[in-house]
Design a protein around this motif. Structure first.
Motif, PDB file in Angstrom:
ATOM      1  N   GLN A  59      42.767  68.738  65.794  1.00 59.97           N
ATOM      2  CA  GLN A  59      44.035  68.239  65.288  1.00 59.97           C
ATOM      3  C   GLN A  59      43.892  66.850  64.671  1.00 59.97           C
ATOM      4  OE1 GLN A  59      46.855  69.835  64.979  1.00 59.97           O
ATOM      5  NE2 GLN A  59      48.010  68.100  64.169  1.00 59.97           N
ATOM      6  N   SER A  60      42.886  66.113  65.128  1.00 63.99           N
ATOM      7  CA  SER A  60      42.651  64.769  64.607  1.00 63.99           C
ATOM      8  C   SER A  60      42.424  64.776  63.108  1.00 63.99           C
ATOM      9  CB  SER A  60      41.447  64.144  65.314  1.00 63.99           C
ATOM     10  OG  SER A  60      41.145  62.875  64.778  1.00 63.99           O
ATOM     11  N   TYR A  61      41.839  65.861  62.602  1.00 58.84           N
ATOM     12  CA  TYR A  61      41.515  65.949  61.183  1.00 58.84           C
ATOM     13  C   TYR A  61      42.542  66.736  60.371  1.00 58.84           C
ATOM     14  CZ  TYR A  61      36.942  63.906  61.922  1.00 58.84           C
ATOM     15  OH  TYR A  61      35.924  63.031  62.211  1.00 58.84           O
ATOM     16  N   PHE A  62      43.424  67.419  61.073  1.00 55.67           N
ATOM     17  CA  PHE A  62      44.352  68.323  60.392  1.00 55.67           C
ATOM     18  C   PHE A  62      45.210  67.580  59.363  1.00 55.67           C
ATOM     19  CE2 PHE A  62      47.836  71.345  59.953  1.00 55.67           C
ATOM     20  CZ  PHE A  62      47.168  72.556  59.986  1.00 55.67           C
ATOM     21  N   ALA A  89      30.882  68.889  62.321  1.00 59.14           N
ATOM     22  CA  ALA A  89      31.211  69.293  60.948  1.00 59.14           C
ATOM     23  C   ALA A  89      31.795  70.691  60.924  1.00 59.14           C
ATOM     24  CB  ALA A  89      29.969  69.220  60.066  1.00 59.14           C
ATOM     25  N   ASN A  90      31.260  71.581  61.732  1.00 63.55           N
ATOM     26  CA  ASN A  90      31.772  72.948  61.772  1.00 63.55           C
ATOM     27  C   ASN A  90      33.206  72.999  62.287  1.00 63.55           C
ATOM     28  OD1 ASN A  90      30.037  74.937  60.684  1.00 63.55           O
ATOM     29  ND2 ASN A  90      28.589  74.622  62.351  1.00 63.55           N
ATOM     30  N   CYS A  91      33.552  72.089  63.198  1.00 61.78           N
ATOM     31  CA  CYS A  91      34.946  72.030  63.663  1.00 61.78           C
ATOM     32  C   CYS A  91      35.875  71.640  62.517  1.00 61.78           C
ATOM     33  CB  CYS A  91      35.065  71.019  64.800  1.00 61.78           C
ATOM     34  SG  CYS A  91      34.318  71.562  66.345  1.00 61.78           S
ATOM     35  N   ILE A  92      35.450  70.653  61.731  1.00 62.50           N
ATOM     36  CA  ILE A  92      36.268  70.227  60.599  1.00 62.50           C
ATOM     37  C   ILE A  92      36.344  71.338  59.557  1.00 62.50           C
ATOM     38  CG2 ILE A  92      36.530  68.501  58.782  1.00 62.50           C
ATOM     39  CD1 ILE A  92      34.884  66.594  60.579  1.00 62.50           C
ATOM     40  N   LEU A  93      35.230  72.013  59.327  1.00 63.03           N
ATOM     41  CA  LEU A  93      35.228  73.133  58.375  1.00 63.03           C
ATOM     42  C   LEU A  93      36.152  74.248  58.851  1.00 63.03           C
ATOM     43  CD1 LEU A  93      31.414  73.222  57.548  1.00 63.03           C
ATOM     44  CD2 LEU A  93      33.253  72.563  55.997  1.00 63.03           C
ATOM     45  N   ILE A 142      39.571  73.215  57.832  1.00 69.08           N
ATOM     46  CA  ILE A 142      39.753  73.433  56.392  1.00 69.08           C
ATOM     47  C   ILE A 142      40.049  74.897  56.106  1.00 69.08           C
ATOM     48  CG2 ILE A 142      38.563  73.424  54.159  1.00 69.08           C
ATOM     49  CD1 ILE A 142      37.097  70.887  55.121  1.00 69.08           C
ATOM     50  N   GLU A 143      39.304  75.780  56.748  1.00 68.18           N
ATOM     51  CA  GLU A 143      39.506  77.214  56.520  1.00 68.18           C
ATOM     52  C   GLU A 143      40.904  77.651  56.952  1.00 68.18           C
ATOM     53  OE1 GLU A 143      36.838  81.188  56.684  1.00 68.18           O
ATOM     54  OE2 GLU A 143      36.459  79.686  58.215  1.00 68.18           O
ATOM     55  N   GLU A 144      41.361  77.144  58.101  1.00 69.97           N
ATOM     56  CA  GLU A 144      42.706  77.486  58.576  1.00 69.97           C
ATOM     57  C   GLU A 144      43.765  77.012  57.584  1.00 69.97           C
ATOM     58  OE1 GLU A 144      43.509  76.135  62.516  1.00 69.97           O
ATOM     59  OE2 GLU A 144      41.637  76.947  63.326  1.00 69.97           O
ATOM     60  N   ILE A 145      43.603  75.793  57.089  1.00 71.77           N
ATOM     61  CA  ILE A 145      44.579  75.249  56.147  1.00 71.77           C
ATOM     62  C   ILE A 145      44.544  76.012  54.826  1.00 71.77           C
ATOM     63  CG2 ILE A 145      45.179  73.195  54.794  1.00 71.77           C
ATOM     64  CD1 ILE A 145      44.201  71.532  57.217  1.00 71.77           C
ATOM     65  N   PHE A 146      43.359  76.380  54.379  1.00 66.02           N
ATOM     66  CA  PHE A 146      43.249  77.197  53.164  1.00 66.02           C
ATOM     67  C   PHE A 146      44.048  78.486  53.326  1.00 66.02           C
ATOM     68  CE2 PHE A 146      38.867  75.590  51.440  1.00 66.02           C
ATOM     69  CZ  PHE A 146      39.477  74.440  50.985  1.00 66.02           C
ATOM     70  N   VAL A 184      45.571  78.369  49.419  1.00 64.43           N
ATOM     71  CA  VAL A 184      44.951  77.564  48.370  1.00 64.43           C
ATOM     72  C   VAL A 184      43.510  77.270  48.776  1.00 64.43           C
ATOM     73  CG1 VAL A 184      45.685  75.371  49.389  1.00 64.43           C
ATOM     74  CG2 VAL A 184      45.203  75.485  46.956  1.00 64.43           C
ATOM     75  N   GLU A 185      42.642  77.135  47.799  1.00 61.88           N
ATOM     76  CA  GLU A 185      41.262  76.735  48.056  1.00 61.88           C
ATOM     77  C   GLU A 185      40.842  75.701  47.030  1.00 61.88           C
ATOM     78  OE1 GLU A 185      38.400  79.868  48.124  1.00 61.88           O
ATOM     79  OE2 GLU A 185      39.099  80.723  50.007  1.00 61.88           O
ATOM     80  N   VAL A 186      40.090  74.720  47.475  1.00 64.70           N
ATOM     81  CA  VAL A 186      39.411  73.802  46.562  1.00 64.70           C
ATOM     82  C   VAL A 186      37.933  73.813  46.962  1.00 64.70           C
ATOM     83  CG1 VAL A 186      41.453  72.341  46.272  1.00 64.70           C
ATOM     84  CG2 VAL A 186      39.733  71.741  47.995  1.00 64.70           C
ATOM     85  N   PRO A 187      37.059  73.434  46.045  1.00 62.13           N
ATOM     86  CA  PRO A 187      35.642  73.359  46.415  1.00 62.13           C
ATOM     87  C   PRO A 187      35.418  72.340  47.527  1.00 62.13           C
ATOM     88  CG  PRO A 187      35.925  73.260  44.032  1.00 62.13           C
ATOM     89  CD  PRO A 187      37.285  73.122  44.635  1.00 62.13           C
TER      90      PRO A 187
END
Length: 302
Positions: free
Chosen positions: A133-136, A161-165, A168-172, A177-180
């Protein structure tokens, strides 16, 4: 140059540009702000000294940067809670994108914005939900601000890094939406992440379809990074980026590796187009950016 194909719903101009040429990334933000006498937290300057952040972006653009990174490296809840700014993560992050966009307005060429996401120094807790949640809010702020791509940088722990990724996947998926996404690692003098993981293994563990490039940044300077750059090139068929510190800081905190040394080390990789994005990390400024841009322009004329 290798042929790299990605599928994002629509045309991504950053990826189109990468198909054509090597792009120049900007240099340091934190060490530049320190040279102005600013002290952490740098992210609050997006609110209190917007003009200063914009000025730094503009200097990099004027020097030849094709890509600038947002002033959001530590803009996550864990990093900002000690400054009592935990609830301001989204606003400060979104503001960092808005400032970067303002800086690009007077440019006569296209300038792309990468949303900077730095690593956390906090240990992974048993309650992974709160850690993620810290990065959300940071990721949401970057996406809602309208970045061209996300950059997870200075990765020293592939598990974090995998936690943050995962975030990102959940938010996508939620936002449809997706960005590189680019992932850039920092290595020790043995070419390993601080977890002891090799570059090759870290790439394998982090890779996803929407990750478009991997890189090496920070570390002990360009000489250290170049020693292990061939491993990164072998480990992935995606874009490769390099942006090293200007050497390792001495006792006085000074970075002593000059641009000529850095360019000489990079020359073989640039000539063969094995690197697709090049720039500077800690200790670099717009003079380094200018030199990188000039070198790439000369190589393009051959």
């Amino acid at each position: 140059m290798r042929e790299i194909i990605f599928f994002f719903g629509g045309r991504n101009m950053l990826l189109e540009a990468l198909k054509r040429r090597i792009l120049v990334l900007d240099g340091a933000m934190g060490t530049i702000l320190a040279s102005y006498g600013e002290k952490p937290c740098y992210e609050v300057l997006n609110k209190t000294k917007e003009n200063l952040i914009q000025k730094i972006h503009e200097k990099y653009i004027e020097a030849g940067a094709d890509i600038i990174t947002t002033n959001s490296f530590n803009c996550n809840q864990m990093a900002l809670q000690k400054y009592h700014l935990k609830e301001s993560v989204y606003d400060l992050t979104k503001k960092s994108v808005e400032i970067a966009k303002k800086a690009t307005k007077n440019s006569k060429k296209a300038v792309y914005i990468l949303g900077s996401i730095g690593p956390s120094i906090a240990n992974l807790p048993e309650d992974m939900k709160s850690w993620k949640q810290s990065y959300f809010q940071q990721i949401l702020g970057l996406l809602d601000g309208g970045v061209d791509a996300l950059l997870l940088e200075t990765i020293y722990d592939e598990n974090k890094a995998n936690c943050i990724l995962g975030n990102i996947e959940e938010i996508f998926q939620e936002k449809k939406v997706e960005v590189p996404v680019f992932c850039s690692m920092t290595i020790n003098q043995n070419g390993k992440l601080l977890t002891g993981t090799s570059i090759t293994r870290a790439v394998e563990k982090m890779d996803r379809p929407w990750i478009v490039g991997f890189g090496l940044n920070c570390s002990y300077g360009m000489e250290n990074i170049v020693s292990f750059l061939p491993e990164l090139i072998r480990a992935t068929d995606k874009y490769c980026m390099v942006y090293a510190n200007a050497g390792f800081p001495n006792e006085k905190g000074e970075y002593t590796e000059n641009i000529e040394e850095m360019l000489e080390l990079l020359q073989p990789f640039l000539e063969k187009h094995w690197i697709h994005i090049v720039g500077g990390c800690c200790g670099t400024n717009e003079k380094y950016t200018y030199a990188f841009a000039k070198k790439i322009a000369l190589l393009a004329e051959r």
